[in-house]
Design a protein around this motif. Structure first.
Motif, short mmCIF file in Angstrom:
data_model
loop_
_atom_site.label_atom_id
_atom_site.label_comp_id
_atom_site.label_asym_id
_atom_site.label_seq_id
_atom_site.Cartn_x
_atom_site.Cartn_y
_atom_site.Cartn_z
N GLN A 1 29.43 37.23 44.49
CA GLN A 1 30.67 37.55 43.79
C GLN A 1 30.86 36.65 42.58
OE1 GLN A 1 34.01 38.97 46.65
NE2 GLN A 1 33.52 36.88 47.23
N CYS A 2 30.38 35.41 42.67
CA CYS A 2 30.58 34.44 41.60
C CYS A 2 29.25 34.30 40.86
CB CYS A 2 30.97 33.08 42.17
SG CYS A 2 32.30 33.16 43.38
N ASP B 1 39.22 31.85 38.55
CA ASP B 1 38.70 32.62 39.69
C ASP B 1 37.22 32.88 39.44
OD1 ASP B 1 37.89 34.54 41.48
OD2 ASP B 1 39.72 35.75 41.32
N SER B 2 36.36 32.13 40.13
CA SER B 2 34.91 32.25 39.85
C SER B 2 34.38 33.62 40.17
CB SER B 2 34.11 31.23 40.66
OG SER B 2 34.86 30.14 41.01
N THR B 3 35.07 34.37 41.05
CA THR B 3 34.54 35.69 41.37
C THR B 3 34.73 36.66 40.20
OG1 THR B 3 36.60 36.59 42.31
CG2 THR B 3 35.17 35.36 43.81
N ARG B 4 35.61 36.29 39.26
CA ARG B 4 35.86 37.19 38.13
C ARG B 4 35.16 36.76 36.85
NH1 ARG B 4 40.48 40.24 39.97
NH2 ARG B 4 40.62 41.25 37.95
N CYS B 5 34.73 35.52 36.80
CA CYS B 5 34.12 35.03 35.55
C CYS B 5 32.77 35.70 35.33
CB CYS B 5 33.94 33.51 35.58
SG CYS B 5 33.08 32.91 34.11
#
Ligand code: SF4
Ligand code: SF4
Lengths: 478, 63
Positions: A322-323, B6-10
C-alpha cells in the motif's frame, strides 16, 4: 513438531495450564475458578494497573492504559480478541485459542465490562482455532454478543487497523494512523483490539487478583533454532527474568551465537546479549524487543546474514504494497542482503544498509517496514565481522541456500491440541464458509502476494487518485 | 500545527516538496518524508499550501 514444554525448574505457568495439549471444556474451566467474575470491573482495572500487565501482541503497551483509553473514548465501545498471529515464528496465540478458548472469552468479557462494550469479536485465521472458539461460545454463551471473524493469514492481518478494516468488511490491511482504533475503530466506535494472551492474563487476574504480579510477569514464548537439523521448536511459559541463554539451553541449543528476537521485530542480537533477561524493559534498553515472544536462536555455525536475508525476504513478500516506500524499501533491503548471501554484493552495500536502517523507520503505515529496517541495522551492529566477510568471499553456510524457501525456514508449526473426550465431533450447527482470501495465496516462494499499489483499485473515498497519476511524477514506481 | 503524511497515499509526485522544501524532503525513490511532524511557527501557511498541493491528498494538517 513443536513441543509444549514445562521447564522442570519452574512453577507451571498460569496460561499454559494443567493440560496444554487438550482443549479445555467450559466445565473444566469453571472448575478451575473461571467465569466466576469475583472482581468488579473497576477493581480489576486497578489490579491490572498495579501489576503493570503489558499487551502480548508485540508492542507491549500497558493493558490498563489501553483499557482506560477505550472506556473514556465514548459509549458503545467494541472489544476484539485478536488471535491472528502473523509472525511466522510464533505459535502461542493459535495454541491458546485451540487449547483454552474459554480463558480468552472470559478475558474478552472482562475487557467488555471494563470498557462498557456492548459487543465483541474474536478475530483469527486458524480454522482449528475458529472451530474450538465457536464450540466454546456454544458451551458457555457469553453475556454480550460475540462474533468470530475470519481473516487471511498474513504478516499484517493482525495489525490493529487491519483488524478494524476487516471486521468492517474491508481488506485486512493496515490504515494510516491517526485515528487509532481506541479513538475510532469498528463501525466508528472506540475499539479495544487486544491480543488473546493479554485477554487470558486479564481473566486470570480477575480470578486470582492475589497473583496479579506473577500473572503479569510471565509470558508465553515460542523458541526455535535456525539452520538445518536444529533443535525442534517449543512453546513455553516462563517468568520475566530468565536469561536468553537459559531459554536456548531449554530447547537444546548450547552456546548460541545470537538470536533473532521478537518474531521478526526485535532484530538480531549477538552472543553478548544472550545474558540479557527476558523482560520487555531490559530488552528494549538493549535495543531489541520481546515482541510476540518468539525467539529464534542461531546455533554455533549458523549464518546471521542468511537469517537476516530470510527475514527481510519474508517481509518484502508480505508487504501489503500500500505504501510506495515500503515496496521500494523492503525490496532494496532484501536485495542487498540477498546479494551478501550470494557473495555478489557491491562494496557500497553496507553504506546503503546503514542509511536504510535509519531512514526507513517510521515511514510506512504499519510496522512491517520498521521491522525490515531494524533487521538491517541490528545485523550491522551485532555481526559486523560476518557481514564484512560476506563482502570478501561467499559464505559456505550460505552456499546452497534457496531464497525461495525463506518462509518455510522461518515458520514454526502450531502444537497439536486434541479435543476432550465426550464432545460430539460435529454438533450440526451451521458454520460460516471459510474465509476466501481476496488475493492469491502465496506459493512456497517469497513472491509478493499483494497487488501493486499502482494497479490496485482506488479507495472508494478517493475517486480521483487514478485520474491524477501523471507520468512525469511516477518516478519510484516499482 | 502538525503536518501528517499518509504513506499509503503517497505516489511520489513530489509536488509537496516543490511547494515546501523546508517541510518535506523526497527520499531516493521519490517518496515524501515530512522533516518535522510539528510545523515550525510561522510556516503554517506553507504547510497548508504544501498539503493542498498533493494531487493524491496524502498530506494533511492538523491543529
Ligand atoms: S508499511 Fe508496508 S506492510 Fe505496512 S501498510 Fe504500508 S505497504 Fe503495507
Ligand atoms: S505530492 Fe503527495 S504524492 Fe507527491 S510526493 Fe508529495 S505527498 Fe507524495
Amino acid at each position: 513438531m513443536t513441543a509444549i514444554r514445562r521447564p522442570a525448574a519452574l512453577r507451571p505457568g498460569p496460561v499454559l495450564g494443567a493440560a496444554p495439549d487438550v482443549t479445555e471444556s467450559a466445565d473444566a474451566y469453571r472448575a478451575a475458578g473461571g467465569y466466576a467474575g469475583a472482581t468488579g470491573p473497576d477493581d480489576l482495572l486497578a489490579h491490572l494497573a498495579a501489576s503493570g500487565l503489558r499487551g502480548r501482541g508485540g508492542a507491549g503497551f500497558p493493558a490498563a492504559v489501553k483499557l482506560r483509553a477505550v472506556r473514556d473514548a465514548g459509549p458503545a465501545a467494541v472489544v476484539v480478541a485478536n488471535g491472528e498471529e502473523g509472525e511466522p515464528g510464533s505459535v502461542k496465540d493459535r495454541w491458546l485459542l485451540r487449547a483454552r478458548p474459554h480463558l480468552v472469552l472470559d478475558g474478552l468479557a472482562q475487557a467488555a465490562a471494563i470498557t462498557g462494550a456492548a459487543r465483541g469479536y474474536v478475530y483469527l485465521s486458524d480454522p482449528v482455532a475458529a472451530d474450538r472458539v465457536r464450540r466454546a461460545l456454544a458451551e458457555h454463551p457469553p453475556a454480550l454478543p460475540v462474533e468470530v471473524v475470519a481473516a487471511p493469514h498474513t504478516y499484517v492481518a493482525g495489525e490493529e487497523t487491519a483488524v478494524v478494516r476487516r471486521i468492517d468488511g474491508g481488506p485486512a490491511l493496515p490504515a494510516a494512523k491517526p485515528p487509532r482504533p481506541f479513538e475510532r475503530g469498528v463501525g466508528g466506535a472506540p475499539t479495544l483490539v487486544a491480543n488473546v494472551e493479554t485477554l487470558a492474563r486479564i481473566a486470570l487476574t480477575a480470578a486470582r487478583p492475589g497473583q496479579r504480579t506473577r500473572i503479569a510477569r510471565s509470558t508465553l514464548v515460542t523458541l526455535a533454532a535456525a539452520g538445518p537439523g536444529a533443535a525442534p521448536p517449543a512453546l513455553l511459559e516462563v517468568p520475566y527474568g530468565v536469561t536468553l541463554s537459559d531459554l536456548a539451553a531449554e530447547i537444546g541449543v548450547p552456546g548460541p551465537g545470537g538470536a533473532l528476537m521478537g518474531g521478526l521485530f526485535g532484530g538480531l542480537v549477538g552472543a553478548p546479549a544472550l545474558g540479557l533477561a527476558l523482560d520487555p524493559d531490559a530488552l528494549a534498553a538493549a535495543g531489541t524487543a520481546l515482541g510476540c515472544g518468539a525467539v529464534r536462536f542461531l546455533p554455533a555455525g549458523a549464518c546471521p546474514v542468511a537469517v537476516a536475508a530470510d527475514a527481510v525476504a519474508h517481509l518484502a513478500a508480505e508487504s501489503a504494497r500500500q505504501c510506495g516506500v515500503c515496496v521500494s524499501g523492503t525490496a532494496a533491503v532484501g536485495g542487498a542482503l540477498a546479494a551478501l548471501t550470494a557473495g555478489t554484493a557491491r562494496p557500497g552495500v553496507l553504506d546503503d544498509l546503514e542509511r536504510w536502517s535509519g531512514g526507513l523507520r517510521g515511514r510506512g503505515a504499519c510496522g512491517l517496514l520498521d521491522a525490515a529496517a531494524g533487521l538491517a541495522g541490528s545485523l550491522l551492529r551485532a555481526f559486523p565481522g560476518p557481514v564484512r566477510s560476506h563482502l570478501a568471499a561467499p559464505c559456505p553456510a550460505c552456499a546452497g541456500r534457496s531464497a525461495a524457501q525463506c518462509a518455510e525456514r522461518l515458520t514454526v508449526a502450531v502444537p497439536e491440541v486434541t479435543e476432550p473426550a465426550g464432545l460430539p465431533a460435529d454438533d450440526g450447527r451451521p458454520r460460516p464458509p471459510p474465509y476466501a482470501a481476496p488475493h492469491p495465496r502465496p506459493g512456497p516462494s517469497c513472491t509478493p502476494r499483494h497487488p501493486s499499489p499502482r494497479t490496485a483499485p482506488a479507495e472508494p473515498s478517493d475517486p480521483l487518485s487514478s485520474a491524477l497519476l501523471h507520468p512525469h511524477h511516477q518516478r519510484g514506481t516499482p | 500545527m502538525k503536518l501528517l503524511l499518509d504513506s499509503t497515499r503517497c505516489q511520489g509526485y513530489g509536488l509537496c516538496q516543490e511547494h515546501a522544501p523546508e517541510l518535506v524532503e523526497l527520499d531516493e525513490w521519490g517518496y515524501a518524508q515530512v522533516i518535522d511532524l510539528a510545523v515550525p511557527a510561522g510556516a503554517e501557511d506553507t504547510a497548508r499550501a504544501c498539503a493542498d498541493s498533493c494531487p493524491n491528498s496524502a498530506l494533511r494538517v492538523e491543529r
